[in-house]
Write a protein that holds these residues in place. Structure first.
Motif, PDB file in Angstrom:
ATOM      1  N   LEU A  84       0.810  -1.201   0.000  1.00 37.55           N
ATOM      2  CA  LEU A  84       0.000   0.000   0.000  1.00 37.55           C
ATOM      3  C   LEU A  84       0.847   1.256   0.000  1.00 37.55           C
ATOM      4  O   LEU A  84       0.637   2.151  -0.799  1.00 37.55           O
ATOM      5  N   HIS A  85       1.815   1.337   0.926  1.00 44.94           N
ATOM      6  CA  HIS A  85       2.702   2.504   0.940  1.00 44.94           C
ATOM      7  C   HIS A  85       3.813   2.291   1.954  1.00 44.94           C
ATOM      8  O   HIS A  85       3.763   1.386   2.769  1.00 44.94           O
ATOM      9  N   ALA A  87       6.482   5.024   4.399  1.00 40.49           N
ATOM     10  CA  ALA A  87       6.705   6.408   4.791  1.00 40.49           C
ATOM     11  C   ALA A  87       8.173   6.620   5.122  1.00 40.49           C
ATOM     12  O   ALA A  87       8.810   5.752   5.706  1.00 40.49           O
ATOM     13  N   MET A 115      -0.968   9.889   4.604  1.00 37.43           N
ATOM     14  CA  MET A 115      -1.752   8.882   3.884  1.00 37.43           C
ATOM     15  C   MET A 115      -3.090   8.651   4.568  1.00 37.43           C
ATOM     16  O   MET A 115      -4.108   8.504   3.926  1.00 37.43           O
ATOM     17  N   CYS A 127       2.483  12.992  -0.287  1.00 31.90           N
ATOM     18  CA  CYS A 127       2.597  11.646  -0.832  1.00 31.90           C
ATOM     19  C   CYS A 127       2.708  11.709  -2.347  1.00 31.90           C
ATOM     20  O   CYS A 127       2.095  12.581  -2.984  1.00 31.90           O
ATOM     21  N   ARG A 129       3.384   8.809  -5.937  1.00 31.58           N
ATOM     22  CA  ARG A 129       3.389   7.405  -6.357  1.00 31.58           C
ATOM     23  C   ARG A 129       4.599   7.130  -7.226  1.00 31.58           C
ATOM     24  O   ARG A 129       4.999   7.960  -8.023  1.00 31.58           O
ATOM     25  N   ASP A 130       5.156   5.916  -7.060  1.00 31.52           N
ATOM     26  CA  ASP A 130       6.285   5.516  -7.894  1.00 31.52           C
ATOM     27  C   ASP A 130       5.755   4.931  -9.210  1.00 31.52           C
ATOM     28  O   ASP A 130       4.535   4.861  -9.416  1.00 31.52           O
ATOM     29  N   ASN A 133       2.935   2.498  -8.979  1.00 31.93           N
ATOM     30  CA  ASN A 133       1.797   2.983  -8.203  1.00 31.93           C
ATOM     31  C   ASN A 133       1.893   2.684  -6.709  1.00 31.93           C
ATOM     32  O   ASN A 133       0.893   2.688  -6.009  1.00 31.93           O
ATOM     33  N   HIS A 134       3.091   2.423  -6.207  1.00 32.80           N
ATOM     34  CA  HIS A 134       3.287   2.330  -4.762  1.00 32.80           C
ATOM     35  C   HIS A 134       3.289   3.748  -4.211  1.00 32.80           C
ATOM     36  O   HIS A 134       3.956   4.632  -4.766  1.00 32.80           O
ATOM     37  N   TRP A 135       2.563   3.979  -3.134  1.00 31.37           N
ATOM     38  CA  TRP A 135       2.569   5.298  -2.498  1.00 31.37           C
ATOM     39  C   TRP A 135       3.820   5.461  -1.651  1.00 31.37           C
ATOM     40  O   TRP A 135       4.237   4.539  -0.939  1.00 31.37           O
ATOM     41  N   ILE A 136       4.417   6.639  -1.713  1.00 30.50           N
ATOM     42  CA  ILE A 136       5.546   7.016  -0.871  1.00 30.50           C
ATOM     43  C   ILE A 136       5.094   8.227  -0.070  1.00 30.50           C
ATOM     44  O   ILE A 136       4.728   9.255  -0.640  1.00 30.50           O
ATOM     45  N   GLU A 137       5.105   8.090   1.232  1.00 28.45           N
ATOM     46  CA  GLU A 137       4.711   9.182   2.124  1.00 28.45           C
ATOM     47  C   GLU A 137       5.987   9.815   2.682  1.00 28.45           C
ATOM     48  O   GLU A 137       6.823   9.112   3.248  1.00 28.45           O
TER      49      GLU A 137
END
Length: 144
Positions: A84-85, A87, A115, A127, A129-130, A133-137
């Motif tokens: 999901l993500h 941080a 997030m 936030c 997305r890479d 589509n992975h979230w980076i917080e």
């Protein structure tokens, strides 16, 4: 074991996740976070990686051999919902601003704030997305 005992972990040492294109992800993370490429596969796991048809790229922020490890499985279809993500806490306001500037220069859509709205408040957060589509917080969390 005592149910109230806590393990005194001070930080997460590294994170490993699947990507669909190692070169594309490598370019993205190096550009956004100024990561240093530290190894292709790892000597301890190279034979296992070949047998499992996986390839690993290791990246460092400069503190450990690797802080992030990206894995490409050459037969597994990527499931973008598998992570999901994650941080990253940045202690220096100037470094936070630099990452945000880089994200803007890369044309990344920026989602303001944490997030999860219920997450512990921090000074600032955003936030992105890479490529998978992975979230980076990214959170600004001054040293205590």
């Amino acid at each position: 074991m005592n149910a109230t005992a806590r393990i005194p972990v001070t930080n997460l040492q590294h994170h490993v996740f699947y990507v669909s294109d190692l070169e594309r992800s490598k370019t993205f993370y190096v550009r956004l976070l100024d990561l240093q490429f530290s190894a292709l596969n790892h000597p301890d796991s190279s034979a296992a990686m070949r047998l499992s048809q996986q390839e690993m790229h290791f990246f460092s922020f400069g503190f450990h051999h690797h802080d992030l490890c990206m894995v490409k499985h050459h037969k597994l279809k990527m499931d973008n919902n598998s992570m999901l993500h994650f941080a990253l806490a940045v202690h220096d306001p100037a470094a936070f601003d630099d990452v945000r500037r880089r994200a803007g220069e890369m044309g990344l859509p920026i989602r303001e704030g944490r997030m999860l709205a219920s997450a512990r408040p921090v000074t600032r957060a955003f936030c992105v997305r890479d490529p998978d589509n992975h979230w980076i917080e990214i959170i600004e969390e001054p040293s205590r």
